[in-house]
Each structure stands twice: as C-alpha cells, then as structure tokens.
Design a protein around this motif. Structure first.
Motif: not given
Length: 206
Positions: A38-43, A98-102
């Motif tokens: 549900a959190e998926a989004r197109k970028l 910074l350091g967060r994960t995508l």
C-alpha cells in the motif's frame, strides 16, 4: 552538450578519444516503484554516472553525491540521492534522512544525499531521485559495457574553454571511426549530433 540515446560503449569511446570536453557523463530517466504494497509509489529516477553532478556544477543540499567507486561497473552500490522536493514532501527536511533505506524494485538503497533545491539534472522535467548508472546496466543487457545494440543512455558533456560544438562532434565521430577500424565486427554508430542547451535551461537546473 548532449547526444541522442546510445549504449555505454559510446560513452567509453568518447571519454578515451575526445579532448574537447572537460567533463563527460551519462544518464537515463525512468519511472521506478518505491516502497511495498500500500505504500508503493511511482517516482521519476535518473540513473547517472558519478561524474554527472560535478559536470553540472552543483553541490548537495545535504550529505553527498555517489562516488565513482559506487558507480563502478560490476561493483555498483545501492545508494540514492533524493531531490529537494522529495526531501520536503516525504521527510519534512529531516537531516536524519541520511542513512535511511528506500526500497526500489524490492532492493534496498541507502540515502546518501539530497540534491540542491530546484535541481532536475539534465532534464527540465521533475526528477525525484538519482541512482548509480551501473546498478541498471546489467538489467539492460548482459554485456552492457560493450553492447552497441542496446541504446539506453544519453551522453552529456561540458566543453573546455575555447572548444566549439563542431570540434567536439568531429572528435566524437573520429573516435568512433577508430574504434570501428579496431573492431570491424561492431556497428559504426557515432553520435550524429550534439545539442547545445540554452542558457535558460542550464540556469534552471541549478
């Protein structure tokens, strides 16, 4: 100055065989899916070589850009530079981004930097994040560093002071001719044109 769309080998030949450019880089813009379920989004993502940011003369708003080592063919790392707009919209300009994960295409990418405000790269269309070009290469074709028949990158260059586009185009053509003579089994497909962006376009990217 930009070319049409070519394989990585065109970039390699131009780097080795031309002298009119102070910088050369490559990039590709694609939509990617970030997040899961549900959190998926197109970028909009730009896969770019590490020299892309220095060529355009920009500094990160936060953190850093990815390095040549992180973009090395066969050794590319999953790192990401996010746009200032994405930083505002999704992270409220939190410096701890910074350091967060995508999660991009089921693969984790570490956020290492934020691009300057208003920066869109070599395109005037909005771009949400930049990823090392070499991450995408193996998904284009197996032998992507040598394949002529897999056009997926645009080459962008900055001319040296005193150089002109005609000289640059002639050098690129000659470099490809020499490569074709040395490797006659490969198709001869040099850049047919170099396009000069307007001053307004250059300013808009900074």
């Amino acid at each position: 100055y930009t070319t049409g769309t070519f394989g990585y080998v065109t970039y390699d030949v131009m780097r080795a065989g031309t002298h009119a450019f102070s910088h050369l880089a490559v990039y590709n813009v694609n939509d990617v899916i970030v997040g899961r379920s549900a959190e998926a989004r197109k970028l909009a993502a730009s896969y770019a070589s590490a020299g892309f940011f220095p060529l355009l003369g920009v500094e990160p708003a936060l953190g850093r850009f990815f390095t040549p080592e992180e973009d090395a063919p066969g050794r590319a790392r999953h790192v990401a530079v996010i746009s200032y707009g994405l930083w505002e919209r999704s992270y409220a300009r939190d410096a701890h981004v910074l350091g967060r994960t995508l999660t991009i295409g089921d693969e984790p990418y570490e956020v290492v930097g934020v691009a300057p405000q208003g920066f869109t790269g070599a395109e005037l269309r909005p771009v949400d994040l930049w990823l090392p070009m070499s991450v995408l290469g193996p998904n284009v074709t197996t032998d992507w560093t040598h394949a002529w028949d897999a056009p997926w990158l645009q080459v962008i260059g900055r001319l040296k002071p005193g150089a002109n586009p005609e000289e640059a185009a002639a050098e690129a053509h000659a470099a490809h001719r020499r490569h074709h003579v040395a490797h006659p089994s490969r198709p001869f497909s040099p850049p047919r044109r170099l396009a000069r962006p307007t001053l307004r376009s250059v300013e808009a990217r900074r």
